[in-house]
Design a protein around this motif. Structure first.
Motif, short mmCIF file in Angstrom:
data_model
loop_
_atom_site.label_atom_id
_atom_site.label_comp_id
_atom_site.label_asym_id
_atom_site.label_seq_id
_atom_site.Cartn_x
_atom_site.Cartn_y
_atom_site.Cartn_z
N UNK A 521 60.61 18.91 54.26
CA UNK A 521 62.06 18.95 54.34
C UNK A 521 62.59 17.60 54.84
N UNK A 522 63.89 17.51 54.94
CA UNK A 522 64.55 16.28 55.39
C UNK A 522 64.78 16.34 56.89
N UNK A 523 64.60 15.20 57.53
CA UNK A 523 64.88 15.07 58.96
C UNK A 523 65.91 13.97 59.16
N UNK A 533 65.11 15.00 67.22
CA UNK A 533 65.46 14.77 65.83
C UNK A 533 66.12 16.04 65.30
N UNK A 534 66.74 15.91 64.10
CA UNK A 534 67.35 17.05 63.42
C UNK A 534 66.50 17.37 62.19
N UNK A 535 66.09 18.62 62.09
CA UNK A 535 65.27 19.08 60.98
C UNK A 535 66.11 20.05 60.15
N UNK A 536 66.16 19.82 58.84
CA UNK A 536 66.92 20.68 57.96
C UNK A 536 66.09 21.91 57.58
N UNK A 537 66.68 23.08 57.75
CA UNK A 537 66.05 24.33 57.34
C UNK A 537 66.50 24.63 55.92
N UNK A 538 65.62 24.50 54.94
CA UNK A 538 66.06 24.55 53.54
C UNK A 538 66.78 25.83 53.16
N UNK A 543 70.85 22.79 60.25
CA UNK A 543 70.04 21.77 60.93
C UNK A 543 69.61 22.31 62.29
N UNK A 544 68.36 22.01 62.64
CA UNK A 544 67.78 22.46 63.90
C UNK A 544 67.40 21.25 64.73
N UNK A 545 67.78 21.27 65.99
CA UNK A 545 67.44 20.18 66.91
C UNK A 545 66.04 20.41 67.45
N UNK A 546 65.15 19.47 67.25
CA UNK A 546 63.74 19.58 67.66
C UNK A 546 63.45 18.47 68.68
#
Length: 662
Positions: A521-523, A533-538, A543-546
């Motif tokens: 996925x895209x970060x 970082x922000x991770x996109x949940x497809x 967006x999820x903050x990790x």
């Protein structure tokens, strides 16, 4: 010359106005000749309209001795010394005839006497006589011609000049040759990297010879000076446009009429960035980081700086979004860091229009989404036309001039030793940011504009007190997300690895368990702060903050991507300096040799085991001791009994030998 009196007619478009009366209080009345409508004008405005050619005089007062032609030509901007003397000389005779003719008409004989008197006065001045000795006494008929031209020319001394120098003489070049010259200049000279004027003249001569041979004509080729005059008559803008290029011609011959049309603050805001001419140090380790980029946001109407953003990541959507975010926020937290600030940095709010150039970062869809979220418009300047946003260009130049000399990048000079800015750098990145904030908030607003003689601070505060408060967005989460840089990464049980850093969270692993063992996925990450970082949940389209699980370098402060790369490079240099790669290779080779030696020893052990199994098949003991495995030459001889020595020739009929024998 005109007078506001009887007989004056003015033309306005297709209609004509005739003077009616003077009201005596600075107003005059005219009537239209088509419907006799009477209009009242203020004399000052009407005269200004005549000067601006909105009203054109069509007739002059009848009692005037001047001609009806009021379109007289003005005096030339530059007069030679001979022309000046000629006008002065002829005006003496014209004025004498006018003064003498006021009393009664004169005969030709009387006017001849007047001419003689004026000539005697002119000759009495030795300076004028020596300086203009080529002037001769005119005849009465010549002076009468001058007087007639003077009156018909609206009393302009310009008509007394010798008009032969202003006469446009007809061209003496044949029409066919003229057409050929135009064709050659258009096809060979007026083109990109075209030939010179001298070579164009050679082409013209060649084509005229060919034309004469083919058609039997006798056309004469023009001289080189004639062709050169034709080339010089071409406008320089057309020459540069055709021979050099559109961009060069537009830049070389650009002009400005009204300039910027902004009428209030935050109506037109300009954005641009540049590479600073200075090297800075890392505030923790003192390692030279390089040259940072600066992005400025400035109000066009007042010239007041709205925001400053400094980073090492060059032009990108992230840097532009960060600069816009800083321009929107109030600046109290910045001025509190300064030592006794004189001015408050009151810049904040969204702009109505952002003016940018044609960089790739400004044409990205994310930047357009930023403008949509801020409810702002975008204006893209023409390509290679920085003068359309001259305010930001000038401010960038001032920012580079405000930098110190330590670590500054200088233009290389011929025959001079270049100074390495990395060795002379003495400013840390934190100090650079602090000093540039002080320059933007305390120094630049007080700079006096050399043309308008006003300060940006005065214009900003005056407009701020008379305009509504600036608009501030209620949610900047989308803008903060767009400020990050994007990348593609794989999510597995260890989370996300980015630049040797591991980011993971319980929420991310729960989502992975629900939607697959591994996904790509895209970060999005903030290059200034790698703590999360922000991770996109497809499938969730969110967006999820990790957070960061374990940093490679222990530090309490947020670490930027540039600092991480510099620290890794410095750690690599330290290992290289300590010969760590060579030591590892040496240890690896030593271990490899030890494995090879152990392998050979094991092979020999297996051979000994095979010989032991064959012990019962011969009377000779075949067991080899451990010391016998080193070398054949070191093996001790077998011990035999006396009976074996006697029976040995029968068992072994041939002579034994040794490898050590010659």
């Amino acid at each position: 010359m005109i007078t506001f009196g009887r007989g004056l007619v003015l033309r306005s478009g297709e209609r004509q106005l005739e003077f009616e009366r003077d009201l005596g209080d600075g107003r005059v009345q005219f009537k239209y000749l088509d419907n006799f409508e009477v209009c009242t004008f203020r004399m000052s405005k009407l005269y200004q309209g005549i000067l601006d050619r909105r009203y054109i005089p069509a007739h002059v007062p009848a009692h005037s001795e001047l001609s009806v032609d009021t379109q007289s030509q003005p005096l030339p901007a530059v007069l030679t010394e001979q022309q000046q003397a000629l006008i002065t000389f002829r005006m003496c005779f014209v004025r004498a005839f006018i003064e003498d003719g006021k009393s009664a008409p004169r005969t030709r004989t009387q006017r001849a006497l007047i001419c003689q008197q004026v000539w005697d006065v002119w000759n009495s001045n030795e300076t004028l006589r020596f300086k203009h000795r080529l002037l001769k006494k005119p005849s009465v008929a010549a002076v009468e011609v001058w007087l007639r031209k003077f009156r018909q020319g609206d009393a302009s001394p310009y008509v007394l000049l010798d008009q032969r120098s202003f006469v446009v003489r007809p061209k003496r070049v044949d029409t066919d040759v003229e057409a050929l010259v135009d064709h050659v200049l258009a096809t060979h000279y007026l083109k990109l990297n075209g030939v010179s004027a001298k070579k164009a003249h050679g082409i013209i001569e060649t084509q005229i010879k060919q034309t004469n041979q083919q058609q039997g004509s006798s056309l004469a080729a023009p001289s080189e000076s004639t062709v050169l005059r034709r080339v010089q008559s071409i406008p320089l803008y057309i020459c540069d446009l055709k021979r050099v290029g559109v961009g060069y011609a537009r830049n070389q011959w650009r002009y400005s009429l009204k300039g910027d049309q902004s009428t209030r603050i935050l109506e037109r805001v300009e954005i641009d960035h540049t590479l600073l001419d200075i090297w800075v140090l890392d505030p923790r380790t003192g390692i030279p980081l390089g040259r940072p980029w600066i992005t400025l946001v400035i109000d066009r109407f007042s010239g007041y700086l709205l925001g400053v953003y400094i980073s090492f990541y060059g032009p990108s959507v992230a840097t532009v979004a960060s600069a816009i975010k800083e321009s929107i926020f109030p600046k109290d937290r910045y001025t509190e860091m300064l030592r006794s600030p004189q001015l408050a940095w009151t810049a904040m709010g969204c702009a109505e229009t952002y003016v940018v150039d044609n960089g790739l970062e400004f044409h990205a869809q994310q930047f357009q989404r930023i403008a949509w979220e801020l409810r702002s418009d975008l204006i893209y300047n023409p390509v290679r036309s920085p003068w359309y946003k001259s305010s930001i260009e000038r401010t960038i130049m001032e920012a580079n001039r405000a930098l110190p000399l330590q670590g500054k990048v200088h233009r290389p000079l011929a025959n001079a030793v270049r100074i390495n800015p990395a060795k002379s750098a003495a400013i840390t990145f934190d100090d650079l940011c602090t000093c540039l904030i002080e320059w933007a908030s305390q120094v630049h607003p007080l700079r006096i504009h050399p043309k308008t003689l006003v300060r940006p601070w005065d214009l900003w505060e005056e407009q701020r007190s008379s305009t509504p408060p600036p608009a501030l967005p209620t949610n900047l989460s989308g803008l903060e997300l767009m400020c990050g840089l994007g990348a593609q990464r794989r999510v597995d049980g260890d989370g996300v690895f980015f630049n040797y850093l591991r980011f993971n969270s319980v929420e991310l692993q729960d989502y992975r368990r629900e939607h697959g063992s591994a996904l790509r996925t895209e970060i999005r990450f903030n290059p200034e702060d790698l703590r999360q970082i922000f991770v996109q949940l497809p499938k969730a389209r969110s967006w999820l903050t990790v957070p960061l699980q374990r940093s490679m370098f222990a530090c309490d402060q947020p670490m930027s991507l540039m600092q991480l790369q510099v620290l890794r490079a410095e750690a690599g240099r330290k290992l290289t300096k300590a010969n760590a790669p060579e030591m590892f290779e040496t240890a690896l080779i030593s271990l490899s040799e030890r494995w090879q030696e152990a392998t050979r020893r094991g092979v020999r052990k297996r051979q000994d085991k095979t010989l032991t199994r064959l012990q019962g098949m011969t009377s000779v003991p075949l067991t080899l001791t451990a010391s016998a495995t080193s070398a054949i030459s070191d093996t001790p001889p077998l011990e035999l009994s006396p009976a074996m020595y006697e029976a040995l020739p029968e068992v072994i009929p041939f002579k034994t030998f040794s490898l050590d024998e010659d």
